[in-house]
Scaffold this motif. Structure first.
Motif, short mmCIF file in Angstrom:
data_model
loop_
_atom_site.label_atom_id
_atom_site.label_comp_id
_atom_site.label_asym_id
_atom_site.label_seq_id
_atom_site.Cartn_x
_atom_site.Cartn_y
_atom_site.Cartn_z
N THR A 176 0.85 -1.18 0.00
CA THR A 176 0.00 0.00 0.00
C THR A 176 0.89 1.24 0.00
O THR A 176 1.79 1.36 0.83
CB THR A 176 -0.92 0.04 1.23
OG1 THR A 176 -1.74 -1.15 1.23
CG2 THR A 176 -1.83 1.25 1.20
N VAL A 177 0.66 2.13 -0.95
CA VAL A 177 1.43 3.36 -1.05
C VAL A 177 0.46 4.53 -1.09
O VAL A 177 -0.38 4.62 -2.00
CB VAL A 177 2.31 3.37 -2.33
CG1 VAL A 177 3.07 4.69 -2.44
CG2 VAL A 177 3.27 2.19 -2.34
N GLY A 178 0.54 5.38 -0.08
CA GLY A 178 -0.34 6.54 -0.03
C GLY A 178 -1.81 6.18 -0.02
O GLY A 178 -2.63 6.86 -0.63
N GLY A 179 -2.14 5.06 0.65
CA GLY A 179 -3.53 4.64 0.72
C GLY A 179 -4.03 3.89 -0.49
O GLY A 179 -5.22 3.54 -0.56
N ASP B 104 -3.70 0.51 -3.04
CA ASP B 104 -3.18 -0.85 -3.16
C ASP B 104 -2.42 -0.97 -4.47
O ASP B 104 -2.99 -0.79 -5.55
CB ASP B 104 -4.32 -1.87 -3.12
CG ASP B 104 -5.00 -1.93 -1.77
OD1 ASP B 104 -4.32 -1.64 -0.77
OD2 ASP B 104 -6.20 -2.24 -1.72
N ILE B 105 -1.13 -1.29 -4.36
CA ILE B 105 -0.26 -1.35 -5.53
C ILE B 105 0.29 -2.75 -5.70
O ILE B 105 0.74 -3.38 -4.73
CB ILE B 105 0.91 -0.35 -5.39
CG1 ILE B 105 0.38 1.06 -5.22
CG2 ILE B 105 1.82 -0.42 -6.61
CD1 ILE B 105 -0.43 1.58 -6.37
N GLY B 106 0.26 -3.24 -6.92
CA GLY B 106 0.93 -4.48 -7.25
C GLY B 106 2.22 -4.16 -7.97
O GLY B 106 2.25 -3.29 -8.84
N LEU B 107 3.29 -4.84 -7.63
CA LEU B 107 4.60 -4.61 -8.24
C LEU B 107 5.11 -5.92 -8.82
O LEU B 107 5.20 -6.92 -8.10
CB LEU B 107 5.60 -4.07 -7.21
CG LEU B 107 5.19 -2.79 -6.47
CD1 LEU B 107 6.11 -2.56 -5.28
CD2 LEU B 107 5.23 -1.60 -7.40
N ARG B 108 5.41 -5.92 -10.09
CA ARG B 108 5.97 -7.10 -10.75
C ARG B 108 7.47 -6.89 -10.87
O ARG B 108 7.91 -5.94 -11.54
CB ARG B 108 5.31 -7.29 -12.11
CG ARG B 108 5.68 -8.60 -12.79
CD ARG B 108 4.78 -8.86 -13.98
NE ARG B 108 4.94 -7.82 -15.00
CZ ARG B 108 4.07 -7.62 -15.98
NH1 ARG B 108 2.97 -8.33 -16.04
NH2 ARG B 108 4.29 -6.68 -16.88
N ASP C 169 -1.48 -0.33 -10.48
CA ASP C 169 -2.36 0.33 -9.51
C ASP C 169 -3.69 -0.40 -9.47
O ASP C 169 -4.53 -0.26 -10.36
CB ASP C 169 -2.57 1.79 -9.91
CG ASP C 169 -3.35 2.57 -8.85
OD1 ASP C 169 -3.77 1.94 -7.85
OD2 ASP C 169 -3.55 3.78 -9.02
N ARG C 170 -3.90 -1.20 -8.43
CA ARG C 170 -5.09 -2.06 -8.37
C ARG C 170 -6.31 -1.37 -7.78
O ARG C 170 -7.37 -1.96 -7.68
CB ARG C 170 -4.76 -3.31 -7.57
CG ARG C 170 -3.81 -4.22 -8.34
CD ARG C 170 -3.40 -5.44 -7.58
NE ARG C 170 -2.61 -6.33 -8.44
CZ ARG C 170 -1.70 -7.17 -7.99
NH1 ARG C 170 -1.44 -7.24 -6.71
NH2 ARG C 170 -1.04 -7.95 -8.83
N THR C 171 -6.15 -0.13 -7.36
CA THR C 171 -7.32 0.59 -6.83
C THR C 171 -7.99 1.42 -7.91
O THR C 171 -9.05 1.98 -7.70
CB THR C 171 -6.90 1.53 -5.68
OG1 THR C 171 -5.94 2.48 -6.17
CG2 THR C 171 -6.31 0.74 -4.54
#
Length: 503
Positions: free
Chosen positions: A186-189, A191-195, A213-215
């Protein structure tokens, strides 16, 4: 008759305005050693190391609406001017924010967190970490363009990469083989996916991190950038109960975004939809019972769950629609086509230059023409072009004939209503766009519908050019034509169109 002697210019004596470099694609500047050093009226004055290279000069002419004035200059002077520009373009606010950290082992976790935060803040799609003999160089890819942002001391290189590998659950003791992993954070509120991908280099492991960016909301199909005709014809294809629909283009051209937009349009409680993805980039969550029916599967080749095996398993789940993230081999292609033949709508992606060459690509990997012609209903080729920053773009006038020469396949104006001058726009650079002159990207599209004539050409083994011409008779608008429309609307530049499309 001897050719006139080319004029020479001493670049060491000139202060070249940085904005002039933005008038030509970066790859042409570097490949042909070109420095644009002056612009007056409709003329662009350029210095080139080898003015006798006619192919280079013609390529430069093909990507600008300016009239060129060619000068010769020394290779060292040109290299120095290019180095100054590309080095200075990478020194921005991102680097300043990273300079606040002390170069110590204890600060590494904070540095990594800050990298993720800044990449998200500056809309980067990828983070590149490149270890060299003296430093670890950091670059961000923003709007499809890679630029340097910072460098860390070489002493921190291994620690930063190891920290990222730990987060991605990779083996930190294995530095001889490539590795791939994923991070959910989670970055700055958000939900982030990183490959994460690591490859062993001479001075350490080169690491590339793709941000997902999954949000974010799934893009509505009306906001992709298709013109009305292409949008309507594409919808006719995707609402069919069966067939194979392919979306093609290079990496980072927005193929997956297009497929998500399609799924978002057609999903309902009346359809059972399966996706096979690597990785799952956006969760298609249902907000009501009317939107149920999307099952997303993460493929994992390490345990044998490939696109092909996942597709065969999905067929036993009574699906109506199946999305296959990518066709990478003959096995996956054949499985997708057989699913399309048995009453399913199948969608997937492929890496090709344009719509017609997709058929050649499938033929080259061993797919029989009868299978291609009887299953594929439509092929959408696409690219993403950078949009000019709305706050700093600069207007200029160019003869309509100049644009007509660059886009001969388009009828720009009705007969008898030709304009002597067109108002176009070029990048300038401001605080909002961090000096690039561009902000965001927009799609251009080329849709090939497989009709009876195209099907006949496929069975006869026709060339891509023959199929493209037949599709144009049926209404296909090329990627370059789609890009030209954005130029005329003042949304992008001629240079951007020519950099991302082929005639």
């Amino acid at each position: 008759m001897p050719e006139p002697e080319l004029k020479k210019i001493d670049l060491y004596q000139l202060a070249v305005p940085p904005e002039l470099f933005k008038l030509l694609p970066a790859d042409i500047l570097k490949r042909h050693q070109v420095v644009p050093f002056r612009r007056r009226g409709g003329k662009l004055y350029v210095a080139i190391a080898d003015p006798s290279n006619r192919e280079a000069v013609e390529e430069i002419r093909s990507v600008t609406t300016h009239e060129l004035e060619i000068f010769s200059a020394g290779e060292e002077a040109i290299a120095a001017a290019l180095n100054r520009y590309f080095e200075s373009s990478g020194k921005n606010i991102v680097s300043k924010e990273l300079e606040t950290f002390s170069p110590s082992e204890s600060s590494v976790p904070l540095i990594v967190d800050k990298l993720f935060e800044l990449a998200l803040k500056y809309r980067a799609s990828d983070i590149h970490l490149e270890p060299q003999v003296e430093a670890l160089f950091v670059r961000f890819r923003v709007d499809g363009v890679l630029g340097g942002v910072h460098q860390f001391p070489e002493s921190l290189s291994a620690s930063i990469v190891s920290c990222i590998k730990v987060m991605a659950k990779l083996d930190i003791t294995e530095r001889r083989l490539p590795q791939d992993g994923q991070i959910s954070t989670t970055v700055g509120g958000r939900d982030i996916g990183l490959r994460v991908s690591t490859v062993p280099g001479k001075y350490g492991e080169a690491t590339v991190i793709r941000l997902l960016d999954r949000t974010g909301d799934v893009v509505d199909i009306d906001k992709l950038g298709m013109d009305t005709l292409t949008r309507d014809r594409f919808e006719d294809v995707i609402i069919k109960p069966q067939g194979l629909v392919l979306v093609t283009g290079p990496t980072g051209s927005g193929k997956t975004t297009t497929l998500y937009a399609v799924l978002n349009l057609i999903r309902s409680s009346l359809k059972n939809i399966f996706t096979l993805e690597d990785p799952i980039e956006c969760e298609l969550l249902a907000s009501s019972v009317k939107e149920t029916g999307v099952t997303q599967v993460q493929v994992n080749s390490k345990i044998g769950l490939t696109f092909a095996t996942g597709l065969r398993a999905a067929l036993r789940q009574d699906p109506d629609v199946i999305m296959v993230g990518e066709i990478r081999d003959k096995e996956t292609a054949e499985a997708a086509m057989k699913a399309a033949m048995t009453g399913h709508l199948v969608m997937s992606t492929l890496h090709t230059n344009d719509a017609a060459s997709t058929i050649i690509r499938l033929r080259d990997i061993g797919i029989e023409p009868y299978l291609i012609g009887s299953t594929i209903t439509g092929i959408m080729a696409q690219r993403l072009l950078r949009l000019l920053c709305s706050e700093c773009k600069q207007a200029y006038e160019t003869p309509a004939q100049a644009l007509g020469n660059l886009f001969p396949q388009m009828s720009l104006f009705p007969a008898g209503n030709e304009k002597p001058l067109l108002t176009l726009y070029r990048p300038a650079g401001c605080a909002r766009c961090h000096g690039t002159g561009y902000w965001g990207r927009y799609g251009i599209f080329e849709l090939l519908i497989v009709n009876d004539e195209i099907r006949r050409l496929i069975h006869e083994g026709a060339t891509a050019e023959a199929m493209k011409k037949a599709a144009q008779v049926d209404g296909l608008k090329t990627l370059r034509e789609s890009g030209c429309k954005l130029v005329l609307q003042g949304l992008t530049t001629v240079e951007e169109v020519f950099q991302h499309t082929v005639d």
